[in-house]
Design a protein around this motif. Structure first.
Motif, PDB file in Angstrom:
ATOM      1  N   GLU A 100       0.823  -1.212   0.000  1.00 37.17           N
ATOM      2  CA  GLU A 100       0.000   0.000   0.000  1.00 37.17           C
ATOM      3  C   GLU A 100       0.854   1.258   0.000  1.00 37.17           C
ATOM      4  O   GLU A 100       0.381   2.343   0.351  1.00 37.17           O
ATOM      5  CB  GLU A 100      -0.932  -0.016   1.215  1.00 37.17           C
ATOM      6  N   THR A 101       2.102   1.138  -0.391  1.00 34.83           N
ATOM      7  CA  THR A 101       3.011   2.280  -0.391  1.00 34.83           C
ATOM      8  C   THR A 101       2.430   3.427  -1.208  1.00 34.83           C
ATOM      9  O   THR A 101       1.964   3.237  -2.331  1.00 34.83           O
ATOM     10  CB  THR A 101       4.385   1.888  -0.968  1.00 34.83           C
ATOM     11  N   GLN A 102       2.455   4.627  -0.633  1.00 37.05           N
ATOM     12  CA  GLN A 102       1.868   5.795  -1.285  1.00 37.05           C
ATOM     13  C   GLN A 102       2.893   6.659  -2.000  1.00 37.05           C
ATOM     14  O   GLN A 102       2.567   7.326  -2.976  1.00 37.05           O
ATOM     15  CB  GLN A 102       1.122   6.643  -0.240  1.00 37.05           C
ATOM     16  N   VAL A 103       4.116   6.650  -1.497  1.00 45.32           N
ATOM     17  CA  VAL A 103       5.131   7.530  -2.091  1.00 45.32           C
ATOM     18  C   VAL A 103       6.507   6.885  -1.953  1.00 45.32           C
ATOM     19  O   VAL A 103       6.778   6.160  -0.994  1.00 45.32           O
ATOM     20  CB  VAL A 103       5.116   8.928  -1.418  1.00 45.32           C
ATOM     21  N   PHE A 104       7.351   7.141  -2.930  1.00 49.32           N
ATOM     22  CA  PHE A 104       8.714   6.615  -2.928  1.00 49.32           C
ATOM     23  C   PHE A 104       9.675   7.794  -2.874  1.00 49.32           C
ATOM     24  O   PHE A 104       9.490   8.802  -3.566  1.00 49.32           O
ATOM     25  CB  PHE A 104       8.972   5.798  -4.201  1.00 49.32           C
ATOM     26  N   VAL A 105      10.707   7.672  -2.057  1.00 50.17           N
ATOM     27  CA  VAL A 105      11.707   8.738  -1.913  1.00 50.17           C
ATOM     28  C   VAL A 105      12.918   8.383  -2.761  1.00 50.17           C
ATOM     29  O   VAL A 105      13.535   7.335  -2.562  1.00 50.17           O
ATOM     30  CB  VAL A 105      12.118   8.918  -0.434  1.00 50.17           C
ATOM     31  N   ALA A 106      13.259   9.264  -3.699  1.00 52.75           N
ATOM     32  CA  ALA A 106      14.336   8.987  -4.650  1.00 52.75           C
ATOM     33  C   ALA A 106      15.271  10.187  -4.753  1.00 52.75           C
ATOM     34  O   ALA A 106      14.932  11.311  -4.350  1.00 52.75           O
ATOM     35  CB  ALA A 106      13.762   8.660  -6.031  1.00 52.75           C
ATOM     36  N   THR A 107      16.437   9.930  -5.333  1.00 54.70           N
ATOM     37  CA  THR A 107      17.394  10.992  -5.600  1.00 54.70           C
ATOM     38  C   THR A 107      18.174  10.658  -6.860  1.00 54.70           C
ATOM     39  O   THR A 107      18.438   9.480  -7.122  1.00 54.70           O
ATOM     40  CB  THR A 107      18.374  11.187  -4.427  1.00 54.70           C
ATOM     41  N   PRO A 108      18.563  11.666  -7.644  1.00 55.59           N
ATOM     42  CA  PRO A 108      19.375  11.408  -8.830  1.00 55.59           C
ATOM     43  C   PRO A 108      20.867  11.504  -8.554  1.00 55.59           C
ATOM     44  O   PRO A 108      21.672  11.293  -9.455  1.00 55.59           O
ATOM     45  CB  PRO A 108      18.934  12.524  -9.780  1.00 55.59           C
ATOM     46  N   GLN A 109      21.232  11.828  -7.305  1.00 55.51           N
ATOM     47  CA  GLN A 109      22.639  12.130  -7.018  1.00 55.51           C
ATOM     48  C   GLN A 109      23.245  11.151  -6.025  1.00 55.51           C
ATOM     49  O   GLN A 109      22.542  10.471  -5.278  1.00 55.51           O
ATOM     50  CB  GLN A 109      22.750  13.553  -6.462  1.00 55.51           C
ATOM     51  N   LYS A 110      24.558  11.119  -6.031  1.00 56.43           N
ATOM     52  CA  LYS A 110      25.284  10.308  -5.066  1.00 56.43           C
ATOM     53  C   LYS A 110      25.410  11.068  -3.744  1.00 56.43           C
ATOM     54  O   LYS A 110      25.237  12.278  -3.680  1.00 56.43           O
ATOM     55  CB  LYS A 110      26.672   9.951  -5.600  1.00 56.43           C
TER      56      LYS A 110
END
Length: 424
Positions: A328-338
Motif C-alpha cells: 500500500e506504499t503511497q510515495v517513494f523517496v528517490a534521488t538522482p545524485q550520489k
C-alpha cells in the motif's frame, strides 16, 4: 461475407449445382452432386497411397483444422473484434491471398526467406501474403488514396518453424486496423491503442501488457551509440528478437553475425534492456547522450504526448506495465545524485511520522532510473525526488508516476502528499 450468401435460395442451389456437378450429371441435386464429387476426389487421392503403409493422412506442418465447436469460438471472437473496428469508424477491405513477389520481398528484406513462393503461373512471380499491412500499402498506392481508416481480417502465411505449444503456426489469422494519412501527432496512435485495450479487455484474457515504441527513438539510440547507418535495419531486426531470446543472445548476433563493434552493442544494451512507462520517457529526455540526437528527442516528446492522450482515454492505469499491487506504499523517496542517503533518510522519516506510507531503496547511491522502475513495477503512485539543487532552493519534486512531476515548496510536501493520497 461471400457473395453466395446474398443470392436467393433457388439461385444458390443452381449455382452450387453448376459449380460442383460432374460431367453429364446435370440431373443430380446440388447436395448429392457435392457429396459424390467429394467421395470421388477422396478416393482418387488415397488409392495411390494404399500401397504405402507409412502414409499418414494429416494437415501440413504448422497448420490445423478447426472443429465446428472451435469455429463457434473463433466466430464469436472475430465478431467482437470487427464490431470494435466498426465502432471506431473503420471501413472493411479485402485483398488477394497472394501478391507479386517483388511487392513483398521489397518490404520484408531479412524476413523474405519466410515468404511462401508460388510456382510461376503465366509469367508472374507470386507469393502468399506474409501480413496484411503490405497489401494495404499496395492498395493505397494503386488507388492513389491519401488517407483511409480500414480494417481487414484474413489469413496470412509464414514459412517458419512452427511452435504449436506457443500458438505459432505457418497459417494464421490477422486482425488489422490501420489509420493511413497525415494527421496531428499521436491522436490516431492513441486511438489504435484504445482499440487494442477494448478488444483485449472484452475477450477477458486476464492481465496484459502493451509495448509501444517510436522508430525515431530507436534510430536515435543507434546513432548516439555508434551504429553505422548502413546497419540500422539489420541491427533493429536483431533487437526485435528481445521478446524471444535474451539480451546476451541478441548481443552475440549483433557482434558475431552482423559485425557490430562490441562496445557499440554494450551501449545499445544500456537502453534496450529498460522497460517502463511515462517515467522512463521523461528520464530518457534528460539523458545527456540521447539529447545529442534531435531525432530521438522528437520521438520521446511524441511518446510523452501519446501518454497524455492515453491518460485521457483512461487506459494507462490498465495496461502499460502496471501490475497488481501487493503493498500500500503511497510515495517513494528517490534521488538522482550520489551521497544523498542521509537526506533521503531524513525525508522518509518525516513522511513516516506524518502517517504516510513510504519506501526507498536500501542502497547508498542507487541510479535514478532503477528507482523509477521500482515505482512502476510495484505500482507506487507518487515519487519524491530530492537533489542538491532542490535542497539549495528549498523545494522538492513531487512526481505522479503516471503523469508528470511538479516542483513544490519543501514545507508543503507532507500536506500535498496527504491531499493526493486522500483523493478517490
Amino acid at each position: 461475407m461471400p457473395q453466395l450468401g446474398f443470392l436467393p435460395r433457388r439461385a444458390c442451389a443452381a449455382l452450387l449445382s453448376q459449380m460442383l456437378r460432374p460431367p453429364r450429371a446435370a440431373c443430380l441435386p446440388a447436395v448429392c452432386c457435392h457429396s459424390q464429387v467429394a467421395e470421388v476426389m477422396l478416393t482418387s487421392q488415397l488409392k495411390p497411397h494404399q500401397e504405402k503403409p507409412n502414409f499418414i493422412i494429416k494437415t501440413p506442418k504448422g497448420t490445423r483444422d478447426l472443429s465446428p465447436q472451435q469455429m463457434v469460438v473463433r466466430e464469436k471472437i472475430l465478431d467482437m473484434v470487427i464490431s470494435c473496428f466498426k465502432r471506431h469508424g473503420a471501413q472493411g477491405l479485402d485483398t488477394p491471398a497472394f501478391e507479386l513477389k517483388e511487392t513483398l520481398t521489397e518490404k520484408y528484406n531479412e524476413q523474405s526467406g519466410l515468404i511462401y513462393d508460388l510456382e510461376d503461373q503465366g509469367g508472374e512471380l507470386l507469393s502468399l501474403r506474409y501480413d496484411l499491412t503490405v497489401p494495404f500499402a499496395r492498395y493505397l498506392a494503386m488507388n492513389k488514396l491519401k488517407k483511409m481508416k480500414r480494417y481487414q481480417v484474413g489469413k496470412v502465411w509464414r514459412r517458419e518453424s512452427p511452435t504449436i505449444v506457443q500458438g505459432r503456426y505457418r497459417e494464421f489469422y490477422q486482425c488489422d486496423f490501420d489509420i493511413a494519412g497525415q494527421f496531428d501527432p499521436m491522436i490516431p496512435d492513441a486511438e489504435c491503442l484504445k482499440i487494442m485495450c477494448e478488444i483485449l479487455s472484452g475477450l477477458q484474457l486476464g492481465d496484459f501488457l502493451i509495448k509501444v515504441n517510436d522508430r525515431r527513438i530507436v534510430d536515435g539510440i543507434f546513432a548516439v551509440c555508434g551504429v553505422p547507418e548502413s546497419k540500422f535495419r539489420t541491427i533493429c531486426a536483431s533487437m526485435d528478437k528481445l521478446d524471444k531470446i535474451s539480451w546476451k543472445d541478441v548481443r552475440h548476433e549483433m557482434v558475431a553475425k552482423k559485425g557490430l563493434a562490441p562496445e557499440v552493442a554494450d551501449r545499445i544494451g544500456d537502453y534496450v534492456q529498460h522497460h517502463g512507462g511515462i517515467s522512463l520517457v521523461e528520464q530518457m529526455l534528460q539523458d545527456p547522450r540521447l539529447s545529442q540526437s534531435e531525432q530521438a528527442l522528437e520521438g520521446l516528446k511524441s511518446l510523452k504526448l501519446l501518454f497524455e492522450y492515453l491518460t485521457l482515454f483512461r487506459i494507462t492505469e490498465k495496461t502499460f506495465g502496471e501490475k497488481v499491487r501487493t503493498t500500500e506504499t503511497q510515495v517513494f523517496v528517490a534521488t538522482p545524485q550520489k551521497n544523498f542517503l542521509q537526506e533521503r533518510l531524513k525525508l522518509i522519516a518525516e513522511l513516516w511520522d506524518a502517517g504516510i506510507k513510504a519506501e526507498m531503496l536500501y542502497k547508498n547511491d542507487p541510479k535514478l532510473l532503477t528507482q523509477l522502475h521500482y515505482c512502476e513495477n510495484t505500482g507506487i503512485p507518487l515519487v519524491v525526488i530530492i537533489g542538491e539543487q532542490e535542497q539549495q532552493e528549498g523545494v522538492i519534486k513531487l512526481r505522479s508516476v503516471a503523469t508528470r512531476e511538479e516542483v513544490i515548496k519543501r514545507e508543503h510536501l507532507v500536506a500535498e502528499i496527504q491531499r493526493r493520497v486522500s483523493q478517490p
